[in-house]
Scaffold this active site. Sequence first.
Site, PDB file in Angstrom:
ATOM      1  N   THR A  74       3.579   1.330 -11.180  1.00  0.00           N
ATOM      2  CA  THR A  74       2.326   0.798 -10.637  1.00  0.00           C
ATOM      3  C   THR A  74       1.146   1.124 -11.561  1.00  0.00           C
ATOM      4  O   THR A  74       0.293   0.263 -11.808  1.00  0.00           O
ATOM      5  CB  THR A  74       2.094   1.347  -9.210  1.00  0.00           C
TER       6      THR A  74
ATOM      7  N   LYS B  13       6.094  -3.414   6.317  1.00  0.00           N
ATOM      8  CA  LYS B  13       5.715  -2.018   6.080  1.00  0.00           C
ATOM      9  C   LYS B  13       6.189  -1.196   7.263  1.00  0.00           C
ATOM     10  O   LYS B  13       6.242  -1.698   8.392  1.00  0.00           O
ATOM     11  CB  LYS B  13       4.181  -1.916   5.988  1.00  0.00           C
TER      12      LYS B  13
ATOM     13  N   LYS C 100       1.007  -9.485  -1.810  1.00  0.00           N
ATOM     14  CA  LYS C 100       1.401  -8.936  -3.110  1.00  0.00           C
ATOM     15  C   LYS C 100       2.714  -9.542  -3.595  1.00  0.00           C
ATOM     16  O   LYS C 100       2.844  -9.939  -4.751  1.00  0.00           O
ATOM     17  CB  LYS C 100       1.553  -7.417  -2.958  1.00  0.00           C
TER      18      LYS C 100
HETATM   19  P1  NAD Z   1       1.125   9.854  -3.466  1.00  0.00           P
HETATM   20  O1  NAD Z   1       1.408  10.479  -2.163  1.00  0.00           O
HETATM   21  O2  NAD Z   1       2.012  10.104  -4.625  1.00  0.00           O
HETATM   22  O3  NAD Z   1      -0.351  10.248  -3.954  1.00  0.00           O
HETATM   23  C1  NAD Z   1      -1.458  10.125  -3.136  1.00  0.00           C
HETATM   24  C2  NAD Z   1      -2.532  11.053  -3.672  1.00  0.00           C
HETATM   25  O4  NAD Z   1      -3.712  10.828  -2.913  1.00  0.00           O
HETATM   26  C3  NAD Z   1      -2.201  12.540  -3.552  1.00  0.00           C
HETATM   27  O5  NAD Z   1      -2.635  13.209  -4.705  1.00  0.00           O
HETATM   28  C4  NAD Z   1      -3.020  12.980  -2.334  1.00  0.00           C
HETATM   29  O6  NAD Z   1      -3.391  14.355  -2.397  1.00  0.00           O
HETATM   30  C5  NAD Z   1      -4.222  12.081  -2.515  1.00  0.00           C
HETATM   31  N1  NAD Z   1      -5.021  11.885  -1.309  1.00  0.00           N
HETATM   32  C6  NAD Z   1      -4.629  11.771  -0.027  1.00  0.00           C
HETATM   33  N2  NAD Z   1      -5.701  11.611   0.766  1.00  0.00           N
HETATM   34  C7  NAD Z   1      -6.780  11.632  -0.038  1.00  0.00           C
HETATM   35  C8  NAD Z   1      -8.163  11.512   0.181  1.00  0.00           C
HETATM   36  N3  NAD Z   1      -8.636  11.316   1.396  1.00  0.00           N
HETATM   37  N4  NAD Z   1      -8.995  11.581  -0.898  1.00  0.00           N
HETATM   38  C9  NAD Z   1      -8.513  11.757  -2.144  1.00  0.00           C
HETATM   39  N5  NAD Z   1      -7.201  11.856  -2.415  1.00  0.00           N
HETATM   40  C10 NAD Z   1      -6.362  11.796  -1.369  1.00  0.00           C
HETATM   41  O7  NAD Z   1       0.977   8.277  -3.151  1.00  0.00           O
HETATM   42  P2  NAD Z   1       1.063   7.063  -4.160  1.00  0.00           P
HETATM   43  O8  NAD Z   1       2.446   6.541  -4.181  1.00  0.00           O
HETATM   44  O9  NAD Z   1       0.382   7.425  -5.431  1.00  0.00           O
HETATM   45  O10 NAD Z   1       0.189   5.968  -3.384  1.00  0.00           O
HETATM   46  C11 NAD Z   1      -1.221   5.983  -3.416  1.00  0.00           C
HETATM   47  C12 NAD Z   1      -1.755   4.644  -2.943  1.00  0.00           C
HETATM   48  O11 NAD Z   1      -1.264   3.608  -3.793  1.00  0.00           O
HETATM   49  C13 NAD Z   1      -1.349   4.233  -1.535  1.00  0.00           C
HETATM   50  O12 NAD Z   1      -2.402   3.462  -0.979  1.00  0.00           O
HETATM   51  C14 NAD Z   1      -0.145   3.351  -1.752  1.00  0.00           C
HETATM   52  O13 NAD Z   1       0.043   2.450  -0.701  1.00  0.00           O
HETATM   53  C15 NAD Z   1      -0.587   2.637  -2.998  1.00  0.00           C
HETATM   54  N6  NAD Z   1       0.484   2.062  -3.787  1.00  0.00           N
HETATM   55  C16 NAD Z   1       1.500   2.834  -4.247  1.00  0.00           C
HETATM   56  C17 NAD Z   1       2.476   2.255  -5.043  1.00  0.00           C
HETATM   57  C18 NAD Z   1       3.556   3.078  -5.692  1.00  0.00           C
HETATM   58  O14 NAD Z   1       4.240   2.518  -6.539  1.00  0.00           O
HETATM   59  N7  NAD Z   1       3.723   4.337  -5.387  1.00  0.00           N
HETATM   60  C19 NAD Z   1       2.448   0.887  -5.305  1.00  0.00           C
HETATM   61  C20 NAD Z   1       1.392   0.128  -4.809  1.00  0.00           C
HETATM   62  C21 NAD Z   1       0.411   0.731  -4.052  1.00  0.00           C
END
Ligand code: NAD
Length: 370
Positions: free
Chosen positions: A149, A77, A65
């Site tokens: 994001t 990570k 990325k």
């Molecule tokens: P977050 O903790 O804010 O949100 C995650 C959400 O997923 C929550 O609502 C949680 O309840 C839900 N969740 C957890 N397990 C689940 C399941 N089995 N089925 C359905 N929903 C489920 O996290 P985030 O920051 O939004 O990150 C989410 C994903 O995006 C991760 O894979 C993270 O690595 C990726 N990501 C995040 C960012 C960022 O800027 N925050 C950037 C790139 C990638």
Amino acid sequence: MEGINHFGDEFGPAKIIHVYEPRIGLRGTLVVDNVAAGPSIGGLRMAPDVSTEECARLARAMTLKNAAAGLAHGGGKSVLYGDPRMPADRKEQLVRAMACALGDIRDYIFGPDMGTDETCMAWIRNEIGRAVGLPSELGGIPLDELGATGFGLAHATEVALRYCEFSLAGARIAVQGFGSVGIHAARFLVQRGAVLVAASDSGGAIHDPAGLDVEALVATKRAGKGVTEYGKGTPMAGEELVRVDCDIWVPAARPDVIREDNEAGLKAKLVVSGANIPITSGAEERLHRRGVLCVPDFIANAGGVICAAMEYHGATQTAAFQAIEERIRTNSDAVLSDATRRGILPRQAAMDLVMARIRRAMSWRRWSIY
Ligand code: NAD
């Protein structure tokens, strides 16, 4: 588990470090994957069921990325074992301890990920002087609050639709994981004319073919409830979200959620990955064969790390958002046009693009990895 061999390939990992302090129940792992372009940036994930394997795969995803986004940073990570909803004082103790244990590893810069936020980054910055995704009071650009994001993902989606036979106006979207990424992805896409028909969190899913009100659903979450308590629509089990009738499916939660055993149920024509590594390679291959376009995670969800890297180098919020829009649109188009021209998977086109960049950065080093 599929993916990279975490004992090493030509790109890394450079280091795998386990940290352990039984007195406070600290158990964590850091994987510094590749630092050819500069010190690695990657999130600290906190969850009870993380693993070294997951950490290594996510670190590699960050290498790809960061290279795709043209950042002067490699990929890393870290994972911390524990329930992120534990009492705040205990969480603070664990996060601070994790930072102290890894303070000397200067080629890793902590950022937020699932289970951690800008407050955690402020604690880490206080302990070791380096973290991104900081609160604005510490010079941070609050990337999750602003939805960096999700903003980037909406741009990736707009570009991807040039390669699909439908438009965003009226397109039905389903979002798995209504958290930081999922909420903002839904917001930005709905602002551009899409209709959110289903969303899920760790407690289940909610579906309404007539459309869910994103702000009302956000209010439900802010009130400490799950999406199934939204009050309208049909609550259902989280796993059923894959089979919901929709045009665009946005994974924004855990890895490997679309696999060979459930891929056939997916009705969407476009998958834009907010989560990291949400589709297994076998499932991606099958989706490609039946004409479902998948925009790779490390292209579509780079908004957060672009914002974080810009923050680290002192840029303003406006400059960061301009960079997200420009880089994600350029990369999405480059990857999808190359994939179309060569008849290959978008992931393959994206890998070819970034591996060439990483190899070039490695060629200028005395050692390939160190
Ligand atoms: P977050 O903790 O804010 O949100 C995650 C959400 O997923 C929550 O609502 C949680 O309840 C839900 N969740 C957890 N397990 C689940 C399941 N089995 N089925 C359905 N929903 C489920 O996290 P985030 O920051 O939004 O990150 C989410 C994903 O995006 C991760 O894979 C993270 O690595 C990726 N990501 C995040 C960012 C960022 O800027 N925050 C950037 C790139 C990638």
